[in-house]
Write a protein that holds these residues in place. Sequence first.
Motif, PDB file in Angstrom:
ATOM      1  N   GLU B 229      42.092  32.864  57.992  1.00 36.83           N
ATOM      2  CA  GLU B 229      43.467  32.565  58.497  1.00 36.83           C
ATOM      3  C   GLU B 229      43.412  31.583  59.442  1.00 36.83           C
ATOM      4  OE1 GLU B 229      46.406  35.325  60.297  1.00 36.83           O
ATOM      5  OE2 GLU B 229      44.079  36.351  60.358  1.00 36.83           O
ATOM      6  N   LEU B 238      39.504  35.458  56.974  1.00 39.78           N
ATOM      7  CA  LEU B 238      40.769  36.398  56.317  1.00 39.78           C
ATOM      8  C   LEU B 238      40.279  38.162  55.815  1.00 39.78           C
ATOM      9  CD1 LEU B 238      43.627  38.055  57.078  1.00 39.78           C
ATOM     10  CD2 LEU B 238      44.738  36.364  54.982  1.00 39.78           C
ATOM     11  N   TYR B 239      39.640  36.896  54.762  1.00 41.60           N
ATOM     12  CA  TYR B 239      39.606  38.096  53.154  1.00 41.60           C
ATOM     13  C   TYR B 239      38.442  37.574  52.293  1.00 41.60           C
ATOM     14  CZ  TYR B 239      40.109  40.169  48.862  1.00 41.60           C
ATOM     15  OH  TYR B 239      40.022  40.868  46.946  1.00 41.60           O
ATOM     16  N   TRP B 273      45.676  37.469  44.781  1.00 40.91           N
ATOM     17  CA  TRP B 273      45.291  38.236  45.731  1.00 40.91           C
ATOM     18  C   TRP B 273      46.829  38.257  46.064  1.00 40.91           C
ATOM     19  CZ3 TRP B 273      45.048  36.068  51.105  1.00 40.91           C
ATOM     20  CH2 TRP B 273      44.168  36.694  51.767  1.00 40.91           C
ATOM     21  N   VAL B 275      48.635  38.452  49.528  1.00 37.24           N
ATOM     22  CA  VAL B 275      48.699  38.414  51.140  1.00 37.24           C
ATOM     23  C   VAL B 275      49.344  39.565  52.017  1.00 37.24           C
ATOM     24  CG1 VAL B 275      48.760  37.175  53.636  1.00 37.24           C
ATOM     25  CG2 VAL B 275      48.929  35.449  51.224  1.00 37.24           C
ATOM     26  N   THR B 277      49.808  42.580  51.274  1.00 37.96           N
ATOM     27  CA  THR B 277      49.527  43.996  50.952  1.00 37.96           C
ATOM     28  C   THR B 277      47.463  43.767  51.293  1.00 37.96           C
ATOM     29  OG1 THR B 277      49.370  43.139  47.872  1.00 37.96           O
ATOM     30  CG2 THR B 277      51.329  44.302  49.761  1.00 37.96           C
ATOM     31  N   ASN B 278      47.360  42.510  50.939  1.00 40.12           N
ATOM     32  CA  ASN B 278      46.239  42.551  51.109  1.00 40.12           C
ATOM     33  C   ASN B 278      45.042  43.303  49.756  1.00 40.12           C
ATOM     34  OD1 ASN B 278      43.101  41.611  51.979  1.00 40.12           O
ATOM     35  ND2 ASN B 278      42.778  43.485  52.607  1.00 40.12           N
ATOM     36  N   SER B 279      45.847  43.082  48.587  1.00 40.14           N
ATOM     37  CA  SER B 279      45.299  43.611  47.444  1.00 40.14           C
ATOM     38  C   SER B 279      44.697  43.172  46.140  1.00 40.14           C
ATOM     39  CB  SER B 279      45.829  44.843  46.232  1.00 40.14           C
ATOM     40  OG  SER B 279      47.396  43.955  46.927  1.00 40.14           O
ATOM     41  N   GLU B 280      44.545  42.935  45.125  1.00 36.63           N
ATOM     42  CA  GLU B 280      44.042  41.974  44.483  1.00 36.63           C
ATOM     43  C   GLU B 280      44.722  42.437  42.584  1.00 36.63           C
ATOM     44  OE1 GLU B 280      41.407  38.823  43.556  1.00 36.63           O
ATOM     45  OE2 GLU B 280      40.725  39.388  45.318  1.00 36.63           O
TER      46      GLU B 280
END
Lengths: 292, 358
Positions: B229, B238-239, B273, B275, B277-280
């Motif tokens: 990021e 960021l992830y 992925w 952005v 909710t930061n979930s996959e």
Amino acid sequence: MKPRLSRALLALGAMGFCAASHALDWPVSQPRIAATFGTPSTARMVTGVLLAAESGSVKVSGPGELVYAIEEGKHPAGLPTSLGSFVVFDHGDGMIAVYAHLAPDPTSRRPREARPGVILGAVGESGWIGGKGMLFQVFDREQGAWINPLLVLPPLADRDAPVIRSVALTRASKSWVLGEARSIIQGRYSIEIDAADRTDAPWTAGPIAPFSIRISVDGIEVAREVFDIAKGSRGSLDFFSLSPKPQTRLRTPDGRYSITEKLFTQGKATVEAIVEDVAGNRRSASWIILVE
Amino acid sequence: MDEIGKRRLATTATALAGIVYFLAFAQSLPKELVIVPAWARSVARAPTSPRSSERGGGAAIPFRTAGRFGYFRTDGEILFAAPEPYGLALERREWAEYEKDSESFSIRAATGETSATARIAGYPFFAGERRFVLGPDQASVSELGRNGDVVWSHQFSSIVTAFCGGPRMAVFGLLDGELIGIDPSGEGLLSFSPGGSRIPVILGSAANADASLVAAVSGIDRQRLVVLEKRSTDYRVLYHRWLDSDFRRPISLSFTADGRRLVYESNEGISIWDVDTNSESSIEARYRAGAGSTARRGKLIVLQTGREDDVRLLCAALPDMRIVDAALPDGAALAAVEDDSIYICVGGDILRCDLEER
């Protein structure tokens, strides 16, 4: 770290790398060299060894594992492949080998693990290459530099010495070719040499680069350059480990290698050039010029 | 009240309750998303050389099918369908043919006018309204300006293995595991090595439109997804996630048009992925093309999946609900997704299908 010290360490690293037990085998059975490391080709200098071959298999040069394989024109992001269909193997100790311009493999099934001699494809003419064959490159991860593959491949039978076509002194865009010019005025000159190795390949990418070039003035060695490594740095490609020189400054528009600069003072000066190929065949020539 | 009266009352009350329920709480049946064929055009009948179109007809969309390439408009007009040359850089605004040992090429608009001529050795490619040339060594890149002159050139430390072009930053992934971002003036905005794997290499890279997010899949043993990021002066992780995959080839990786989701090829098939909710999530399918293609105002992704001999069209409601999974004829390719229309090339024909709710 001081630049000279880091360069010396880089050179030592390159020599150690080359002397390591991980010497590779030729990827084709009867290699005929169409370009050596440092050979000037269109818009760039070759950072590997180009092998001319009409047909035949390409073998893995040593034990290793597949890192990356792509078929020409098949990049999912639309990136072209000027190396055509190419395969990259990790041969251990940070040594990466690139096998490029292969014949496309419609199945896209290159071997993943390889012992020496495992066939990974066939010679081809995919991508930017002047004839049929393949490009073999060696990259050293530790140094982040391309290594002259001839340093890690078995020597080829070669008794032909390189040729020296001309040596010129250049100053302010004007050249004096030694042997033609009798005198120069005193000052600082760039020493440029047009030299090439010989080959029996049916095509070449350009005049084959020798392995090393030495220049002496009045018996004192003023430059000794070995085509050992090339390193992409700060957006440009630098050749030579001991005194890195950008490829854009190394090759002159009229086809000479610009080796060094030297101040010529009044009197007679003897300029000697010695070029060698990787097999140790040597050619030397010298000239006397009057400095006014 | 006798027994019969009680029963009648209960029955009437139940019936009334039912009527009230249906009147007050009724829900209409959900609309189904259907694909409606709009038109089909054969490229065989199209002119083989570019010509100016006098009609509006919508934006020009590039295509390649059956050994021909060209542009068509959303209303079905094919501007031209020329024989495909050795090399072709093709995008919405312009295209360029090039030779195997190309040292110069012309850049032409979709309508055929020459917009620039470049004299530089290498293969052109266009992305993010920018023009690039990959050098003969696969390790150097130049960017061309409006006139075809070189704006900047950059020699990378090793071979370029991954690429993503955007208007603000082009991201190049390298064989030695480095990720380099360069802006249109040639200034380096990003230099990052994900690391952590036994063998470093960049297999895929992506950036969203404003280059605030950059992603890469890197390394062998183990493979890794990293998202960076942009902070005030540099990029920070960021992830990141270790992946189960073991790809040894370039992979598809792209942000959706709104930049809020990253779609990438994974062991599970297609992984997404989010952005925000930061979930996959993932969809089981073999990913082929169309990473950033979205429809229904970004609620739907449209992808080409399957193998060479089993091409499929997949429409999935984000995050992971498979809506349409249709087999396409051999050799079919997704040409474009424009608003709610899908354009597919099939054996010399171009088809337009519209997504509609019914």
